[in-house]
Motif scaffolding. Structure first.
Motif, PDB file in Angstrom:
ATOM      1  N   ARG A 197      48.518  46.052  27.774  1.00 42.74           N
ATOM      2  CA  ARG A 197      47.162  46.297  27.271  1.00 42.74           C
ATOM      3  C   ARG A 197      47.090  47.677  26.606  1.00 42.74           C
ATOM      4  O   ARG A 197      46.230  47.928  25.777  1.00 42.74           O
ATOM      5  CB  ARG A 197      46.155  46.208  28.427  1.00 42.74           C
ATOM      6  CG  ARG A 197      44.723  45.932  27.975  1.00 42.74           C
ATOM      7  CD  ARG A 197      43.720  45.898  29.126  1.00 42.74           C
ATOM      8  NE  ARG A 197      43.996  44.881  30.110  1.00 42.74           N
ATOM      9  CZ  ARG A 197      43.668  43.595  29.986  1.00 42.74           C
ATOM     10  NH1 ARG A 197      43.054  43.177  28.903  1.00 42.74           N
ATOM     11  NH2 ARG A 197      43.951  42.723  30.926  1.00 42.74           N
TER      12      ARG A 197
ATOM     13  N   LEU B 133      50.161  36.864  25.795  1.00 46.04           N
ATOM     14  CA  LEU B 133      49.431  37.226  27.006  1.00 46.04           C
ATOM     15  C   LEU B 133      49.443  38.749  27.132  1.00 46.04           C
ATOM     16  O   LEU B 133      50.326  39.414  26.600  1.00 46.04           O
ATOM     17  CB  LEU B 133      50.073  36.597  28.248  1.00 46.04           C
ATOM     18  CG  LEU B 133      50.177  35.072  28.292  1.00 46.04           C
ATOM     19  CD1 LEU B 133      50.790  34.625  29.616  1.00 46.04           C
ATOM     20  CD2 LEU B 133      48.803  34.430  28.114  1.00 46.04           C
ATOM     21  N   ILE B 134      48.458  39.256  27.858  1.00 51.62           N
ATOM     22  CA  ILE B 134      48.308  40.703  28.006  1.00 51.62           C
ATOM     23  C   ILE B 134      48.621  41.085  29.447  1.00 51.62           C
ATOM     24  O   ILE B 134      48.248  40.351  30.358  1.00 51.62           O
ATOM     25  CB  ILE B 134      46.854  41.128  27.695  1.00 51.62           C
ATOM     26  CG1 ILE B 134      46.347  40.452  26.417  1.00 51.62           C
ATOM     27  CG2 ILE B 134      46.728  42.637  27.612  1.00 51.62           C
ATOM     28  CD1 ILE B 134      47.124  40.771  25.190  1.00 51.62           C
ATOM     29  N   THR B 135      49.269  42.207  29.638  1.00 48.52           N
ATOM     30  CA  THR B 135      49.553  42.622  31.018  1.00 48.52           C
ATOM     31  C   THR B 135      49.143  44.067  31.266  1.00 48.52           C
ATOM     32  O   THR B 135      49.105  44.885  30.343  1.00 48.52           O
ATOM     33  CB  THR B 135      51.037  42.445  31.378  1.00 48.52           C
ATOM     34  OG1 THR B 135      51.193  42.701  32.774  1.00 48.52           O
ATOM     35  CG2 THR B 135      51.931  43.409  30.591  1.00 48.52           C
ATOM     36  N   ASP B 136      48.836  44.347  32.537  1.00 48.30           N
ATOM     37  CA  ASP B 136      48.597  45.720  32.971  1.00 48.30           C
ATOM     38  C   ASP B 136      49.738  46.176  33.872  1.00 48.30           C
ATOM     39  O   ASP B 136      49.627  47.187  34.562  1.00 48.30           O
ATOM     40  CB  ASP B 136      47.261  45.803  33.737  1.00 48.30           C
ATOM     41  CG  ASP B 136      46.098  45.423  32.844  1.00 48.30           C
ATOM     42  OD1 ASP B 136      45.856  46.140  31.873  1.00 48.30           O
ATOM     43  OD2 ASP B 136      45.463  44.391  33.110  1.00 48.30           O
TER      44      ASP B 136
END
Lengths: 513, 513
Positions: free
Chosen positions: A29, A59-62
């Motif tokens: 992100r 897809l987004i990741t933290d």
């Protein structure tokens, strides 16, 4: 369209996440690349390196362990297909959607598609350029109505999308059953008979998807089935036939992509079925094809009208592609053979080939009938002599010998042939005659018991339709390896065992699935 | 259907993966639970705990840090929705598909659905029980044809699926533009005028999805817009109006789910648009609704026939739900106002409200016209007096004062109002008169420059259709914050600046998007 931003270069990371068919990538992100896409939540992106392009869902990741700020995580299929080492710098931009999606939208609006448009769609599908949603859009857009020309274009494009086998022989035969009937491992009897006669029959089969065993799963109990194209050719050259897994030779990869979405959506249209089967058979290079349509209350096809419509579609497509296609309807009221599940079915097959006195007669008879049809394609064989010839090859042990040769050529199996150590019997509640057997229910029960993952799990039938039974006499036995599967199968069977005896029990219903 | 296996109890782990709308869970390939599902590759599973059920798409991992053998990893939306702490034991079984999927399949086959069936589908959608593929199946199945009754059932079910606002007043007005025109922030002028008059106008707006700014993004430059239901009621009670983000008050959540799939598929049907807009307006409790349909060559609606068909659909649905709906078509040939992008648009709005001499006249005139229509819904106002009353409220400063009151009630903005520090001008190539402006192209250009993420990025227009320009005179100025966005926007503008001057330039085409 998308000149590279300097910060759209990201380092490849591998994310050990199996996303099935779909290409999925993950970015942080905090990434400076694709800010607008991160903001929008859903998007398709494009990875490019040295002319190689991969379209993927973002897809987004933290979580930095999935993708740090300067990285892009490639899930398993995307990593495998892009085939670049971890750490490689790759350009990442918003995806330019495949042009063929415009044709998909036109189809949804009701327009008929041209051969070129369908070709482009299939080409993009086969190269994994569509998201799952986009595949669903194509399938559903064409589920309500496709023309004959569209069906031909679809079949042709699918046949050309992957491996296309060419054989030196003028007559190359094949058989295919549309499925749905437990047991029913006729291919494993038919192939050795036909091959023993001398006709080439390069058979590829599927693994079980929703059933307790596919032919490939059952053959795997006896021999290796993960055979590549060159090896397959050598085997057919030396043995006239083979029994291998089709997934390894990449026939009609677009069909595999479509099936991966049809299945979870439970979409099942006649046209898709015909395009799917015929594209694989055309790609496999067979000239003469026998299609088996079992008809029965719990089979895929439940009536004669439906069977005839399907038959005509197969004939139509076969004719247009210059293949001889013969379609027969068979008794689909009950399982064929006594075993359900890979090991039990392999035992049936070897008993028939070995002419054991306890071998299931229905499997023997149906296999002889199918083999007879195929043998009649031999120009040297006298018309009407197919059945006698098939029986001769089976009874003489020639078919068994041919099967051993095929098994030796494919190589040894690495599977155990043991049956599940836990078992229970389902017994008749009263005296009477077996009047119906629910194929769907038995399929599901065998799966619950562990088939096809546990090769030795499944069901052995003691009684078939028309058999007399006495109260307490076993109808069938269920095999499992682990207590949980055993218990789950037992409670499922207690809720409905799939047998109707004498009319005392309600007929099994199709909705029981 | 699925008695728990002892080993189908898994421990919840949180996987920091934002999968958008869809519930996604991850289990280890070594997991003893769901062996058949792991084998099949794709499936839907069900998590259950104390009567709570979550349906999710299953991914498989070989990475213990995502899910160890006894764990199930919940991606962000699934973790948030299931709302159980990490480490909690949860029962995981193959999913029983929502029953309403049977109706979706019937729709695909061409059957008309009942109100109950549509209600069940929308209820399952709003509770996130559908996979993305299943949502696509519903959308595409109903894209080719839905009946009037189905449209009503869809609108009604969507309106009932989330928050439903009820206001004490007999007349509650609202306005909505179907979008597509850059700038065009009329709501931010209309709401203070109408509210200053005393009519309640509880306006909720969207954020930009594919455009450079939504009304919520622009209002956010002036005030907080993430306002909940109770606070919204208090603001409307004290100010007669509000300008907040609709996403925070959960009107028609099923619509948000549908849009999340329509958008990536670029599906855009009239019926879905009407059901989407009307469901939100009905849920918002407005009694009188004005719909603005801009018509122009690069607008969403390009001709009068299309506009009329859309108008009739809005009227039909409005009538059946007992709402007064008025639909007007407006000039959609070019942007409204001079700014494109949140800060630039907010400046336009405040200039109009402040009666600045440089305020864009088109934004002022269009806002007055829309406000006039809404004011006429006041039974106390003399017929035909709406326009004069609107102008009076604007010219007197009453509207500006009301806007300040609304801003104070919603609370201060936390956004910077600075314009991008990097800018470049696009200049006329020759003398002439501006004959056309491509809305799609300017929207895309403003996004490329960074809007709406960078509030101060965007475009300031110096010339509109009909204006005379001299060679080298600036047509517009583009603002950005970072060099990459600046450069990308500059090269995009060089490839086509969206302006046609005097017929010397080709008319911008709709396909330029």
């Amino acid at each position: 369209m998308h000149p590279d931003l300097p910060h759209s270069q990201l380092k490849i990371r591998r994310v050990r996440l199996d996303t099935g068919r779909e290409n999925v990538v993950v970015i942080s992100r905090q990434s400076k690349a694709l800010r607008a896409e991160i903001f929008r939540g859903f998007s398709r992106v494009e990875l490019r390196l040295n002319g190689k392009v991969l379209l993927a869902t973002l897809l987004i990741t933290d979580d930095d362990t999935l993708a740090a700020q300067d990285e892009i995580g490639l899930s398993e299929p995307a990593f495998r297909r892009f085939a670049e080492p971890v750490g490689t710098l790759v350009a990442v931009t918003p995806a330019t959607p495949p042009e063929s999606l415009e044709a998909v939208r036109a189809k949804i609006r009701g327009r008929t598609l041209s051969q070129a448009e369908i070709g482009a769609i299939i080409n993009d599908l086969a190269h994994y350029r569509y998201s799952d949603m986009e595949i669903a859009a194509f399938l559903i857009g064409s589920a309500s109505f496709i023309t004959s020309d569209e069906l031909l274009a679809l079949t042709g494009a699918m046949a050309q999308a992957g491996t296309q086998l060419v054989w030196p022989d003028p007559v190359v035969v094949d058989k295919h059953c549309i499925g749905g009937i437990p047991g029913n491992r006729t291919s494993m009897v038919v192939v050795p008979i036909v091959a023993a006669h001398g006709l080439p029959i390069p058979k590829t089969s599927s693994r079980a998807i929703t059933s307790p065993a596919g032919t490939a799963d059952t053959m795997e109990v006896l021999a290796r089935v993960n055979v590549g194209v060159e090896e397959m050719k050598a085997i057919v050259s030396s043995c006239n036939g083979c029994l291998i897994w089709g997934g390894h030779v990449n026939l009609s990869p677009a069909d595999d992509v479509l099936i991966s979405v049809e299945r979870p959506l439970s979409l099942d249209t006649r046209e898709q079925m015909v395009a799917s089967i015929m594209s694989k058979k055309i790609a496999a290079g067979s000239t003469h094809l026998l299609i088996d349509i079992p008809v029965g209350p719990t089979a895929k096809v439940t009536g004669a009208v439906e069977a005839m419509r399907l038959r005509k579609l197969f004939e139509f497509v076969g004719d247009r592609f210059g293949r001889t296609v013969e379609v027969i309807t068979t008794d689909g009221r009950q399982p064929i053979g006594n075993g359900i599940g890979p090991v039990l079915e392999a035992n049936d097959v070897m008993a028939v080939l070995g002419n054991d006195k306890d071998a299931p007669r229905d499997l023997r008879e149906k296999s002889l009938r199918l083999a007879a049809h195929l043998l009649e394609y031999d120009p040297k064989l006298r018309g009407g002599a197919g059945y006698a010839r098939a029986r001769e090859l089976l009874d003489s042990g020639a078919a068994l010998k041919q099967m051993q040769k095929i098994i030796d050529a494919q190589g040894p199996s690495t599977c155990s042939t043991e049956l599940g150590s836990l078992s229970f019997d389902i017994k008749a509640a009263h005296d009477g005659t077996v009047s119906a057997i629910d194929c769907l229910r038995l399929n599901r029960l065998a799966r619950t018991a562990g088939a096809p993952l546990d090769k030795g799990a499944g069901i052995r039938l003691f009684k078939k339709i028309g058999d007399h039974v006495e109260q307490g006499e076993p109808l069938y036995r269920v095999y499992a390896f682990d207590q949980p599967e055993h218990d789950l199968a037992a409670s499922a069977a207690a809720a409905g065992n799939g047998y109707a005896v004498d009319g005392h029990d309600a007929l099994p219903s199709k909705t029981a699935s």
